[in-house]
Design an enzyme around this catalytic site. Structure first.
Site, short mmCIF file in Angstrom:
data_model
loop_
_atom_site.label_atom_id
_atom_site.label_comp_id
_atom_site.label_asym_id
_atom_site.label_seq_id
_atom_site.Cartn_x
_atom_site.Cartn_y
_atom_site.Cartn_z
N ASP A 20 0.89 -1.15 0.09
CA ASP A 20 0.01 0.00 -0.02
C ASP A 20 0.79 1.18 0.00
OD1 ASP A 20 -2.71 -1.49 0.27
OD2 ASP A 20 -1.99 -1.91 2.06
N HIS A 50 -3.52 -1.69 -6.76
CA HIS A 50 -2.80 -0.87 -7.15
C HIS A 50 -3.69 0.49 -7.88
CE1 HIS A 50 0.89 -3.47 -7.50
NE2 HIS A 50 0.22 -3.70 -6.20
#
Length: 400
Positions: A20, A50
């Site tokens: 992340d 993503h």
């Protein structure tokens, strides 16, 4: 010369945390600022998320397609990726809604790549639920179960190349469903869907040529051998797979970090601070991974990730617009973490980290310089927002 100024340089983008950190937005920036011939995915599977936001506001969460897709850059899924045909089709449908004519024409898949099925998904979720309060934080996508099955029964492991062979496909699906003892859709229905999928994509075991961007998934602190066991992924999240695919070809190794350290789900997060209030547009807790947790920048863990990954040529620092100023330089009982790759040793380290507490230094005002000094690697790119326009190449002030 800045590492990002090379003309035909290939890049490997890896997260030096728990995931992340912004790998997708970095890949998007690379594809927006230079000619790139392909994005290569080299680990993980459909559990990747993503987020890419274009300057005009267009947004897509990339799971299996590469994060350069909205820039017209094709994707190659290497043999190290676990392919989920059903999830890939759903992702392609969203890309078509965004205006792409034929997303499947923009992707090639290595025939040796493992294939996840609804049966792996059900078995993996069942295994995670059986852990009760000791859940590991599975994404619930069946990636780990797919790898587990391939290790235990390699001759019956389903691979992308099997999806063009109806007889073999049905045999493997039948054995898989029976052996795992799960329900799910009928084998015939899954086989038909996978055969249709194989007609849409092109299988190729050849690595694309030219300028490549290798897009990693998850983060080094979740690596199958170097993460804090058992709260890890069934995937090699370091630079290793990409370097293997490249052979002797050169590439710049980029490590991505936030100005703070997040983690999805269970496992150690020494610098966790529930009082941190930072807006998250694209990350939230969910039923399988658990809560999205926030901690201050953990230089101890990130130095460990760098060592476990074999070092990086440069760092990318995202979330420079976040209202944070604390950096942990050491723990109360440890200044550094040992790198072993032995799962029993990793489990012992995990248990020790449960009892460690962060030691913070002075307030950070210049994040690129502070991170470069703490980790001994230059910060070459900074990000102050979600789009490529919000990023900038950093020069001498961010050198280690």
């Amino acid at each position: 010369m800045n590492l990002l100024n090379g003309g035909d340089t290939s890049y490997i983008v890896v997260d030096l945390g728990y995931g992340d950190a912004g790998k997708g937005t970095v890949v998007d920036w690379l594809c927006a600022t230079r000619p790139v011939d392909a994005v290569v995915r080299f680990n993980g599977g459909a559990q990747a998320a993503h987020n890419v936001v274009l300057p005009d506001g267009t947004h897509h969460t990339f799971a299996q397609f590469g994060s350069g897709t909205l820039r017209g850059v094709p994707t190659h899924l290497s043999r190290h990726v676990v392919v989920d045909p059903l999830a890939l089709s759903a992702e392609a449908a969203h890309l078509m809604e965004l205006g792409l004519d034929d997303p499947f024409a923009m992707i090639t898949i290595d025939p040796g790549a493992l294939v996840a099925t609804p049966y792996h998904v059900e078995a993996g979720r069942r295994r995670e639920l059986a852990r009760g309060a000791d859940r590991h934080g599975s994404c619930g996508m069946g990636v780990g179960e797919t790898v587990r099955w391939a290790i235990e029964r390699p001759e019956l492991a389903l691979r992308a190349g099997d999806c063009v062979l109806p007889g073999r496909l049905r045999v493997k699906l039948t054995h898989l469903r029976q052996a795992l003892g799960v329900g799910g859709p009928p084998v015939a229905a899954v086989a038909d869907a996978y055969l249709a999928f194989a007609e849409r994509v092109r299988l190729s075991d050849a690595l694309p040529t030219g300028t490549l961007v290798f897009e990693g998934a998850q983060g080094v602190l979740l690596d199958e051998w170097h993460g804090f066991h058992p709260y890890t992924t069934w995937s090699t999240t370091t630079f290793t797979n990409a370097l293997e695919l490249l052979g002797d070809a050169p590439a710049v190794k980029l490590g991505v970090l936030r100005t703070y350290t997040p983690r999805h789900g269970a496992g150690p997060l020494v610098t966790e601070d529930p009082s941190l209030e930072i807006a998250e547009r694209h990350n939230a807790g969910n039923a399988w991974q658990g809560a999205f947790r926030l901690g201050h920048f953990d230089a101890v863990a990130h130095r460990y990730a760098l060592e476990a990954a074999g070092g990086a040529d440069g760092l990318v620092l995202t979330h420079l617009d976040a209202p944070v100023s604390r950096m942990c330089q050491e723990y109360t009982g440890l200044a550094s973490l040992p790198v072993s790759g032995d799962l029993e040793a990793q489990a012992r380290l995990t248990e020790r980290l449960r009892h460690e507490r962060p030691v913070y230094g002075e307030s950070v005002t210049d994040w690129p310089s502070a991170v470069a000094e703490a980790l001994g690697v230059p910060v070459v790119l900074g990000s102050w927002g979600a789009t490529s326009d919000d990023k900038g190449v950093l020069e001498a002030s961010s050198r280690a």
